[in-house]
Enzyme design. Sequence first.
Site, PDB file in Angstrom:
ATOM      1  N   PHE A   1      12.736  24.413  56.154  1.00 21.98           N
ATOM      2  CA  PHE A   1      12.351  25.769  56.509  1.00 21.98           C
ATOM      3  C   PHE A   1      12.524  26.683  55.290  1.00 21.98           C
ATOM      4  CE2 PHE A   1      13.311  25.687  61.397  1.00 21.98           C
ATOM      5  CZ  PHE A   1      12.270  24.790  61.563  1.00 21.98           C
TER       6      PHE A   1
ATOM      7  N   LYS B   1      13.931   8.606  59.991  1.00 28.20           N
ATOM      8  CA  LYS B   1      14.286   9.569  61.051  1.00 28.20           C
ATOM      9  C   LYS B   1      13.873   9.063  62.425  1.00 28.20           C
ATOM     10  CE  LYS B   1      14.194  13.847  58.305  1.00 28.20           C
ATOM     11  NZ  LYS B   1      13.783  13.313  56.986  1.00 28.20           N
TER      12      LYS B   1
ATOM     13  N   GLU C   1       2.418  16.251  55.442  1.00 30.18           N
ATOM     14  CA  GLU C   1       2.994  15.303  54.492  1.00 30.18           C
ATOM     15  C   GLU C   1       2.033  14.156  54.226  1.00 30.18           C
ATOM     16  OE1 GLU C   1       7.143  12.887  53.578  1.00 30.18           O
ATOM     17  OE2 GLU C   1       6.782  13.623  55.615  1.00 30.18           O
TER      18      GLU C   1
ATOM     19  N   HIS D   1       9.674  12.431  54.606  1.00 33.19           N
ATOM     20  CA  HIS D   1      10.411  13.412  55.401  1.00 33.19           C
ATOM     21  C   HIS D   1      10.193  13.085  56.877  1.00 33.19           C
ATOM     22  CE1 HIS D   1      12.662  16.979  56.136  1.00 33.19           C
ATOM     23  NE2 HIS D   1      11.652  17.646  56.698  1.00 33.19           N
TER      24      HIS D   1
ATOM     25  N   HIS E   1      16.981  13.728  62.806  1.00 32.36           N
ATOM     26  CA  HIS E   1      16.903  14.579  61.620  1.00 32.36           C
ATOM     27  C   HIS E   1      18.276  15.191  61.343  1.00 32.36           C
ATOM     28  CE1 HIS E   1      15.610  17.166  58.569  1.00 32.36           C
ATOM     29  NE2 HIS E   1      14.602  17.790  59.152  1.00 32.36           N
TER      30      HIS E   1
ATOM     31  N   CYS F   1      16.493  21.662  55.108  1.00 30.79           N
ATOM     32  CA  CYS F   1      16.439  20.201  55.189  1.00 30.79           C
ATOM     33  C   CYS F   1      16.243  19.531  53.835  1.00 30.79           C
ATOM     34  CB  CYS F   1      15.340  19.779  56.159  1.00 30.79           C
ATOM     35  SG  CYS F   1      15.535  20.558  57.778  1.00 30.79           S
TER      36      CYS F   1
END
Length: 413
Positions: free
Chosen positions: A400, A336, A315, A304, A341, A164
């Site tokens: 990831f 998002k 975060e 994010h 996403h 991502c």
Amino acid sequence: MSREKIVITGLGVLAPNGNNVNDFWAACTAGKSGIAPITYFDSSNHRVSIAGELTDFQPETILDPKEIRKLDPFSVYAIVATNEAVEMANIDLESINLDRVGVTIGTGVGGIQTLEEQHSALENKGARRVSPQFVPKMIANIAGGHLSIRWGFRGPNQTVTSACASATDAIGMAMRLIMVGDADMMICGGTEASVTPLTIAGFANMRALSQSCNEPTKASRPFEKNRDGFVLGEGAGMLVIETESHAKNRGATILAELAGYGSTDDAFHVTQPAVGGVGALKAMERAIKDAGLETTDIDYINAHGTSTLFNDRNESAAISTLFGDHCAKLKVSSTKSMTGHLLGAAGGIEAVASVKAIQDQLLPPTINYDTPDPDCTLDYVPNTAQHHKVNAILSNTFGFGGHNAVICIRKYV
């Protein structure tokens, strides 16, 4: 050491809530979600039946139908978004040195729709029925190749896959290529077309996706107490970046400055972020330092903000630790909540949103923010866009494998 400014002169977007920059930005500032029931395939036997699909998308306005049949959707999305960015940047291909124009594009999975279709053909019809177009449609680098072939960009051309963080890494690496003198202009960003049966099933079965399918537009709830996972989206976000002198010499309109880039890895876990978001913190810190700024100079963070328990909490912790008392003045939101996403393309559309926020001095909201999470204590611009003075922005993306990538975008002066 002083260095020439890298500036942004073109933007292009395909997103679940808008098929061009103007529509996308109008939807974001209006708090309009693009999440809806899946139409691409029968999702009745899946745990999750919602996603952020493109709607009313007509690539035939840019591409010949014969071309489209030879392309995976992730390449189609990249071409259409780049076409908008190139037009906005007013690039005259006859008057610039195309040997000095390159492409760096991010994608998380490449042509997975083609992979699934052709694997089905193999299983059901036999090896001889696998399309000869399979490999050149599926490979992750092919979208960037198509951009260079279509416009004649003969400079550096790479594809970045860092989950991502891919699009943000692509933008940052494109910036670096210009800085070291390998290019004058770069086309950069990300593309993803992963709303497929296999992808939905994989993420859903690992319990990463929201299962709030009865109210699709309310399913993505970043930083909110009752969040239960992210919503998968698709699309592309592309930028044209170049040196300030190159932009001025060709009379381009400069939209913003791409001022800094920072990347790290958590070295912690395959899917979970490091405790306290320490890797994310260091990436933000590096982007700010690279831009020659202090934490107190940052006005807004496009987070994010995936709507998962672990990301949002960590975060928020990273931002709180890094910015300290400045958090009282800092605005943070997650687009998002409206787009879902986009995996490897997320940083592309979010960079576009960041540029538009600077241009309009207007911050997109985090929608579906009803009940605050006691572990997430920042100002998330809840539910309604806010006019706010914005000179410097961070755009965060984390993936990831522990990948963290952050860019800093500044008002051009």
